[in-house]
Design a protein around this motif. Structure first.
Motif, PDB file in Angstrom:
ATOM      1  N   MET A 177     -23.986 -32.493  19.165  1.00  0.00           N
ATOM      2  CA  MET A 177     -25.343 -32.345  18.626  1.00  0.00           C
ATOM      3  C   MET A 177     -26.351 -33.258  19.303  1.00  0.00           C
ATOM      4  O   MET A 177     -27.549 -32.971  19.305  1.00  0.00           O
ATOM      5  CB  MET A 177     -25.340 -32.621  17.119  1.00  0.00           C
ATOM      6  N   GLY A 178     -25.891 -34.354  19.881  1.00  0.00           N
ATOM      7  CA  GLY A 178     -26.801 -35.291  20.531  1.00  0.00           C
ATOM      8  C   GLY A 178     -27.181 -34.899  21.941  1.00  0.00           C
ATOM      9  O   GLY A 178     -28.010 -35.575  22.573  1.00  0.00           O
ATOM     10  N   GLU A 179     -26.626 -33.807  22.447  1.00  0.00           N
ATOM     11  CA  GLU A 179     -26.909 -33.358  23.806  1.00  0.00           C
ATOM     12  C   GLU A 179     -27.880 -32.180  23.799  1.00  0.00           C
ATOM     13  O   GLU A 179     -27.735 -31.264  22.982  1.00  0.00           O
ATOM     14  CB  GLU A 179     -25.615 -32.951  24.505  1.00  0.00           C
ATOM     15  N   PRO A 180     -28.864 -32.168  24.687  1.00  0.00           N
ATOM     16  CA  PRO A 180     -29.824 -31.056  24.738  1.00  0.00           C
ATOM     17  C   PRO A 180     -29.152 -29.688  24.892  1.00  0.00           C
ATOM     18  O   PRO A 180     -29.645 -28.691  24.346  1.00  0.00           O
ATOM     19  CB  PRO A 180     -30.687 -31.388  25.959  1.00  0.00           C
ATOM     20  N   LEU A 181     -28.035 -29.637  25.619  1.00  0.00           N
ATOM     21  CA  LEU A 181     -27.367 -28.361  25.853  1.00  0.00           C
ATOM     22  C   LEU A 181     -26.912 -27.715  24.553  1.00  0.00           C
ATOM     23  O   LEU A 181     -26.892 -26.487  24.443  1.00  0.00           O
ATOM     24  CB  LEU A 181     -26.171 -28.557  26.791  1.00  0.00           C
TER      25      LEU A 181
END
Length: 221
Positions: A177-181
């Motif tokens: 969830m912390g990654e833009p992807l």
């Protein structure tokens, strides 16, 4: 570099993500202003539908609203009814997919098969609820409303979610969830699901299985 990797690079490019955010905000603002000034008579459900459609797909969602959801449309064709129908399905299923992916993959970090199963369940539940709820508000019994939802919404939900969830799993992989992807892949998958489900809704409308939601001209009358 493979196509898959190149696409992931595009979906994590900060400049592109910022530009997309600006487009979505501008599209939502345009939608809100137009509904308030020119289309306030449409049902609250459709305001909700159009808001989520534009939130998920930005300018594309706004274009669909402009083509099929405004009282100024010259003629309410099957194509326009199909767009309102798929937007209705898209809003509920999309919300279910977002909830499902966030809970199963983002919060619980489950394995892929459980993510898929949980996301499907949430998408079906909210997709059906968006049909059953309004029907019951109109006085239709639960059993009849549920039967109607199963008949009219199952083909669209199935095609939309098989496509969207497959694309999301393929693109996002093990992203957290912390990654833009995680988020960009989710939005791309939703929009592809919308595009694939449109022909299904068009067929259902032309065959009389779905009505295509209320003609905005009638709401403005």
């Amino acid at each position: 570099m493979t196509f898959h990797t190149a696409l992931q690079d595009v979906l994590t490019n900060p400049a592109l993500l910022a530009a997309w955010a600006v487009l979505v905000v501008a599209s939502l603002t345009t939608l809100a202003v137009d509904i308030r000034r020119n289309n306030s008579g449409i049902a609250p459900l459709m305001k909700f539908v159009w808001g989520l459609t534009v939130c998920y797909s930005g300018p594309l969602g706004l274009a669909i609203y402009w083509y099929s959801g405004r009282p100024s449309i010259p003629e309410d064709t099957d194509a326009r009814r199909a767009f309102r129908s798929v937007a209705h399905c898209y809003s509920g299923c999309g919300a279910g997919e977002v909830i499902g992916v966030v809970v199963t993959a983002g919060i619980l970090a489950l394995e892929t098969p459980f993510v898929i199963a949980g996301t499907f369940a949430c998408a079906y539940a909210l997709g059906y609820a968006l049909t059953v709820g309004p029907l019951m508000q109109e006085g239709v019994g639960f059993v009849e409303a549920a039967r109607d939802a199963l008949l009219t919404e199952t083909p669209s939900i199935t095609v939309m979610e098989v496509t969207a969830i497959s694309v999301d799993v393929w693109l996002a992989g093990e992203a957290t969830m912390g990654e833009p992807l995680f988020w960009s892949a989710l939005l791309v998958s939703l929009t592809i699901g919308l595009a694939v489900a449109y022909p299904v809704n068009y067929l259902l409308v032309t065959r009389g299985v779905k009505e295509g939601m209320q003609n905005p001209k009638d709401a403005a009358a």
